[in-house]
Design an enzyme around this catalytic site. Structure first.
Site, PDB file in Angstrom:
ATOM      1  N   SER A   1      53.522 -71.091  30.919  1.00  0.00           N
ATOM      2  CA  SER A   1      52.941 -70.271  31.978  1.00  0.00           C
ATOM      3  C   SER A   1      52.442 -71.166  33.122  1.00  0.00           C
ATOM      4  CB  SER A   1      51.822 -69.396  31.405  1.00  0.00           C
ATOM      5  OG  SER A   1      51.359 -68.460  32.345  1.00  0.00           O
TER       6      SER A   1
ATOM      7  N   ASP B   1      60.204 -61.074  30.949  1.00  0.00           N
ATOM      8  CA  ASP B   1      58.946 -61.737  31.287  1.00  0.00           C
ATOM      9  C   ASP B   1      58.589 -61.509  32.761  1.00  0.00           C
ATOM     10  OD1 ASP B   1      56.829 -63.417  31.731  1.00  0.00           O
ATOM     11  OD2 ASP B   1      57.784 -65.204  30.921  1.00  0.00           O
TER      12      ASP B   1
END
Length: 632
Positions: free
Chosen positions: A414, A466
């Site tokens: 991330s 995602d």
């Protein structure tokens, strides 16, 4: 109202006592007052259900009803004060049960009033009608240019201050310094620019997202073109390369996940984690000089040991220090792969969120690198912080002195993946053989030239739909444009869209075919925005400028398009059980390119596909499956 009515009926004959007449009058008036409020709210609900999102005509009486309800707050508040005075009056000598019942009624009235005020404060838009003056072409063509410019500046400034106050309120629990104040202003400018051109409320956005999800599912169910299928048929050489990278990614994802420390370990081992950490953490700890930042009870370091399987002597440096633009990381020796691993933590605090949201672009200037370009500002500053620690503090020198033959590998998930990628670019000249594995990095990270440059040494791993991997300002503008179009052109009331959408998200079924104004229009007409769309746009956003005038196509975009770093491995679910409790999921992986992630996909899994445990599970599943195939 029903509770007070039942209370009145039960205690009807018990008010013949000193002060009982006051309590009797309080209940009767409160019943009448609450009945009036219920009627006003019922009328509000009924009128709100009329028309469609872009057709407010049937709801034109709504402001009057809203102000009627607002006026009812005055007697409601006054009567709550009166009730509190009367029930606490010592001259009232009725039965204890009667007084306690009235006391409960008074408390309930105050609770309702307080929560209503809090709700109004939260959803109230201080800008109000000022939004209608926020136009890019002209505020008022009859005004002098200096007057219109000043008015536009004032409105923009007010909007920025409103967003800044909201962000400060959300971050009230963290210590704020100059860096925070600069970040608040920058993020407020970003939100102001993004939300200033639309007239959408949260429920409009929810309706738009559920419509987009159903439309997207309908398109995915259509058979693919033969050319599209052929383009995903890799050669054996590419497949071998993919197998190697998947095995490496599965290994290094453990380090990226371990950087989260005890929150990740407890999340993935909810029943046994605390017992294991309490039993094992106290003895294994490097010297204090190797650790910066606080690690109470040694839980963070103990979790890292458990997840990675390393010994405490394998760690060169660990930093738990966390501020805006300064994120935790650790440097460790990986003897299995003969690598010095720098693992950067992802988003886990308010400071990290502020770093994520500092999404302005800035130039990345590097010596001997011709492919200089734009990068995400907040993530670049975080990478600069770690770069200074690694080089200036001699951490990498110490690591290579301990293991001179090892290679350098930088990993992160991330925010950590984005930071690791930019850090790898900064270190590339000094360490030509370095590799970087970025798991679920943010989409708006690097300009095209830098993204191409990183394909030689960075591998990005994305799972499914995602959201974060598709997040960039152009993609957010595109999502806003799609929401406005599909919401404006749907001919159903909003409550029907939301109810059907909730049913579809929870129980599934076939996507709904909501009638739209687009039905029956020819292809040329579809390139022009409808009046319904224009009614939801306070001013024309960059997304719409290209629709009405080709001259805008040559003008520079408001937001430069930024891309994912390196070569991209896209992992998708091939098959899974429809039951929620089942974990029978089969994954498939392939090389992909940045254009696949140029649009945000709406799905219940758009958040879960980003989670580190899901990424690790997918990589382990693929690695084990390919390992068993090789052994066969």
């Amino acid at each position: 109202w029903m509770g007070i009515l039942a209370l009145y009926a039960v205690h009807k004959g018990r008010f013949h006592c000193p002060g009982g007449g006051l309590l009797h009058s309080y209940l009767l008036v409160l019943l009448v007052l609450l009945a009036s409020i219920i009627l006003a709210l019922s009328a509000l609900v009924y009128v709100s259900m009329q028309g469609t999102i872009s057709n407010p005509g049937p709801r034109k009486s709504l402001p009057k009803l809203l102000y009627t309800r607002l006026l009812l707050y005055v007697p409601e508040f006054i009567w709550a004060v009166v009730g509190a005075v009367w029930v606490s009056d010592s001259s009232v000598r009725c039965e204890k049960t009667v007084i306690n019942a009235i006391m409960g009624t008074v408390i309930a009235s105050w609770v309702i009033i307080i929560f209503t005020v809090i709700g109004v404060v939260i959803v109230f838009d201080p800008l109000g009608g000022k939004k209608t003056f926020y136009l890019t072409d002209s505020v008022n063509r009859n005004l002098e240019s200096s007057q219109s410019g000043q008015l536009l500046y004032n409105v923009k400034n007010t909007a920025t201050r409103v967003w800044e106050k909201r962000i400060r309120l959300l971050c009230c629990c963290i210590v704020q310094d100059d860096d925070h104040r600069v970040a608040f202003t920058s993020i407020a400018e970003l939100f102001r620019a993004y939300f200033s051109d639309t007239d959408l409320v949260p429920s409009d956005i929810a309706a738009g997202l559920t419509l987009l999800h159903q439309e997207q599912d309908k398109m995915e169910s259509c058979p693919k073109e033969p050319e599209e299928v052929l383009c995903h048929s890799p050669s054996s050489l590419v497949t071998d390369d993919l197998d190697i990278e998947l095995e490496n990614a599965a290994h290094y994802m453990l380090f990226a996940a371990a950087a989260y420390g005890w929150p990740y370990y407890i999340y993935t081992n909810p029943f046994t984690a605390l017992c294991k950490l309490n039993g094992d953490c106290c003895g294994n700890r490097p010297t204090d000089s190797d650790i910066t930042g606080s690690d109470r009870h040694n839980f963070h370091f103990g979790s890292i040991l458990k997840i990675t399987g390393l010994q405490y002597r394998d760690f060169i440096h660990i930093s738990f220090h966390n501020k805006i633009y300064e994120i935790p990381f650790f440097v460790a020796l990986d003897h299995k792969k003969e690598a010095i691993v720098v693992a950067v933590r992802g988003t886990l605090s308010f400071e990290d969120i502020l770093t994520d949201l500092s999404a302005d672009c800035e130039d990345l200037t590097l010596e001997d690198v011709l492919e200089n370009g734009f990068v995400h500002k907040g993530i670049t500053q975080a990478a600069n912080y770690i770069y200074r620690k690694l080089i200036n503090d001699g951490i990498l020198n110490q690591a290579f002195t301990t293991a001179p033959e090892y290679k350098l590998v930088i990993v992160g998930h991330s925010l950590g993946g984005g930071t690791a990628s930019i850090l790898a670019i900064m270190l590339r000249n000094s360490f030509p053989t370095l590799r970087c594995y970025a798991f679920s990095p943010p989409g708006g990270l690097l300009s095209k030239s830098l993204a191409d440059y990183t394909k030689h040494f960075i591998v990005s791993v994305i799972v499914g739909k995602d959201l974060v991997a598709r997040l960039s300002m152009p993609n957010m503008e595109d999502l806003k444009r799609r929401i406005v179009r599909i919401v404006a052109n749907c001919n159903r009331p909003k409550y029907q869209i939301l109810l059907r959408g909730c049913w579809y998200e929870v129980f599934g079924g076939d996507p709904d075919n909501f009638p739209t104004e687009l039905d029956g229009r020819n292809e040329d007409a579809l390139t022009q925005p409808l009046l319904a769309e224009e009614s939801l746009m306070v001013r024309r956003s960059p997304s719409y400028s290209a629709l009405e005038d080709e001259s805008h196509l040559n003008s520079p975009p408001q937001y430069p398009r930024l891309y994912l770093p390196g070569k991209i491995i896209h992992i998708v679910e091939e098959s899974s059980s429809k039951r929620l409790c089942s974990s029978d999921i089969k994954y498939t992986a392939r090389w992909s390119n940045e254009t696949v992630f140029s649009s945000i996909l709406i799905s219940p899994k758009m958040i879960t596909d980003h989670m580190p445990d899901v990424v690790l599970k997918a990589l382990n599943s693929l690695s084990q499956e390919r390992g068993s195939c090789i052994s066969c």
